[in-house]
Design a protein around this motif. Structure first.
Motif, PDB file in Angstrom:
ATOM      1  N   ARG A 100       0.815  -1.209   0.000  1.00 21.06           N
ATOM      2  CA  ARG A 100       0.000   0.000   0.000  1.00 21.06           C
ATOM      3  C   ARG A 100       0.852   1.263   0.000  1.00 21.06           C
ATOM      4  NH1 ARG A 100      -3.456  -2.438  -1.115  1.00 21.06           N
ATOM      5  NH2 ARG A 100      -2.742  -1.541  -3.046  1.00 21.06           N
ATOM      6  N   ASP A 103       2.286   1.886  -3.464  1.00 13.06           N
ATOM      7  CA  ASP A 103       1.250   2.288  -4.413  1.00 13.06           C
ATOM      8  C   ASP A 103       0.953   3.777  -4.300  1.00 13.06           C
ATOM      9  OD1 ASP A 103       0.874  -0.195  -5.559  1.00 13.06           O
ATOM     10  OD2 ASP A 103      -0.671  -0.792  -4.143  1.00 13.06           O
ATOM     11  N   ALA A 162      -6.591  10.478   1.913  1.00 11.26           N
ATOM     12  CA  ALA A 162      -6.255   9.104   2.301  1.00 11.26           C
ATOM     13  C   ALA A 162      -5.191   9.071   3.383  1.00 11.26           C
ATOM     14  CB  ALA A 162      -5.783   8.318   1.081  1.00 11.26           C
ATOM     15  N   SER A 167      -3.084   4.516   3.235  1.00  9.84           N
ATOM     16  CA  SER A 167      -3.760   3.290   3.660  1.00  9.84           C
ATOM     17  C   SER A 167      -5.259   3.345   3.429  1.00  9.84           C
ATOM     18  CB  SER A 167      -3.472   3.027   5.146  1.00  9.84           C
ATOM     19  OG  SER A 167      -3.850   4.147   5.932  1.00  9.84           O
ATOM     20  N   GLY A 168      -5.804   4.550   3.162  1.00  5.19           N
ATOM     21  CA  GLY A 168      -7.231   4.664   2.924  1.00  5.19           C
ATOM     22  C   GLY A 168      -7.634   4.337   1.504  1.00  5.19           C
ATOM     23  N   LEU A 169      -6.698   3.906   0.674  1.00  6.45           N
ATOM     24  CA  LEU A 169      -6.980   3.612  -0.732  1.00  6.45           C
ATOM     25  C   LEU A 169      -6.929   2.111  -0.972  1.00  6.45           C
ATOM     26  CD1 LEU A 169      -4.703   6.374  -2.302  1.00  6.45           C
ATOM     27  CD2 LEU A 169      -7.199   6.439  -2.111  1.00  6.45           C
ATOM     28  N   ASP A 170      -8.036   1.556  -1.448  1.00 12.09           N
ATOM     29  CA  ASP A 170      -8.015   0.150  -1.825  1.00 12.09           C
ATOM     30  C   ASP A 170      -7.595   0.033  -3.297  1.00 12.09           C
ATOM     31  OD1 ASP A 170     -10.230   0.892  -3.321  1.00 12.09           O
ATOM     32  OD2 ASP A 170     -11.673  -0.092  -1.996  1.00 12.09           O
ATOM     33  N   ASP A 171      -7.516  -1.184  -3.787  1.00 11.74           N
ATOM     34  CA  ASP A 171      -7.027  -1.388  -5.153  1.00 11.74           C
ATOM     35  C   ASP A 171      -7.877  -0.659  -6.185  1.00 11.74           C
ATOM     36  OD1 ASP A 171      -5.001  -2.907  -4.189  1.00 11.74           O
ATOM     37  OD2 ASP A 171      -5.659  -4.811  -5.070  1.00 11.74           O
ATOM     38  N   ALA A 173      -9.703   2.048  -5.820  1.00  6.34           N
ATOM     39  CA  ALA A 173      -9.466   3.493  -5.743  1.00  6.34           C
ATOM     40  C   ALA A 173      -8.128   3.861  -6.377  1.00  6.34           C
ATOM     41  CB  ALA A 173      -9.501   3.952  -4.289  1.00  6.34           C
TER      42      ALA A 173
END
Length: 226
Positions: A100, A103, A162, A167-171, A173
């Protein structure tokens, strides 16, 4: 023994380097966030970095950990344009999972690179005229520049919201943000016409920016659209 990847240091610093420094320095700073002499690979096993780092790195960052680098089995996938820019790309065995922190860092670098492209396009259009009107004041081109600014601000806002290290972003997003930066970058490049495709024009940096998304963005699910 594998150790966790260090979280990226101040994303705004990565963004600033990517906007104002040569492309190879931005990529060097990006990899340096994982530690000295470390080459970070994307979800499918690719790594894009300054050629010197690719030649000398002794550690490999993958799937959120750092391990001793094993060059046996690595494949050189450097294009001629990357080589002329002092960059190199390699592919090795596919790692499992993704990181994460890395990314989010890639997105901050791509944001800075796209802002750099915006600066170059604005300057280029500001130096040229159609009749008595500077091209950057032409209604159609001005609207495109304004849309680009909105697109950049939207990505910046989402990344800032985020938090660090993203860490507030999933794949899903992350893929949307990569897509949005790509759309903005291509719309800007279109404003340059043939100049954007010349070797010494801003198109080379835009190519690297797109390649970062191809190599480091999380893989999309079958049938998924941004």
């Amino acid at each position: 023994m594998p150790v966790p990847l260090a979280p990226p240091d101040t994303p705004s610093a990565l963004r600033t380097i990517a906007r104002h420094d040569p492309t190879h320095r931005a990529l060097a700073a990006l990899h340096r966030r994982a530690g000295a002499d470390t080459l970070v690979h994307g979800p499918a096993g690719h790594a894009l970095a300054p050629a010197r780092l690719v030649a000398t790195a002794t550690r490999s960052g993958r799937a959120g950990t750092i391990v001793d680098r094993v060059t046996a089995g690595e494949r050189d996938v450097t294009t001629p344009l990357l080589a002329r820019m002092g960059l190199a790309a390699v592919h090795s065995a596919v790692p499992e999972g993704s990181d994460r922190s890395w990314d989010a860092a890639v997105l901050w670098v791509r944001l800075g690179m796209t802002e750099r492209l915006f600066d170059a396009v604005s300057a280029y259009l500001g130096e040229r005229s159609f009749g008595d009107t500077r091209l950057n004041k032409h209604p159609v081109l001005k609207d495109t520049l304004a849309e680009a600014v909105v697109g950049l601000l939207r990505v910046e806002s989402r990344l800032s919201d985020a938090g660090e290290p993203g860490s507030g972003l999933d794949d899903a997003a992350l893929r949307v943000l990569h897509h949005d930066l790509g759309v903005t970058g291509r719309s800007l490049l279109d404003l340059l016409g043939a100049y954007g495709l010349t070797e010494d024009g801003p198109g080379a940096g835009a190519y690297v920016c797109e390649l970062l998304a191809d190599l480091y963005a999380p893989a999309a699910y079958s049938g998924e659209t941004p």
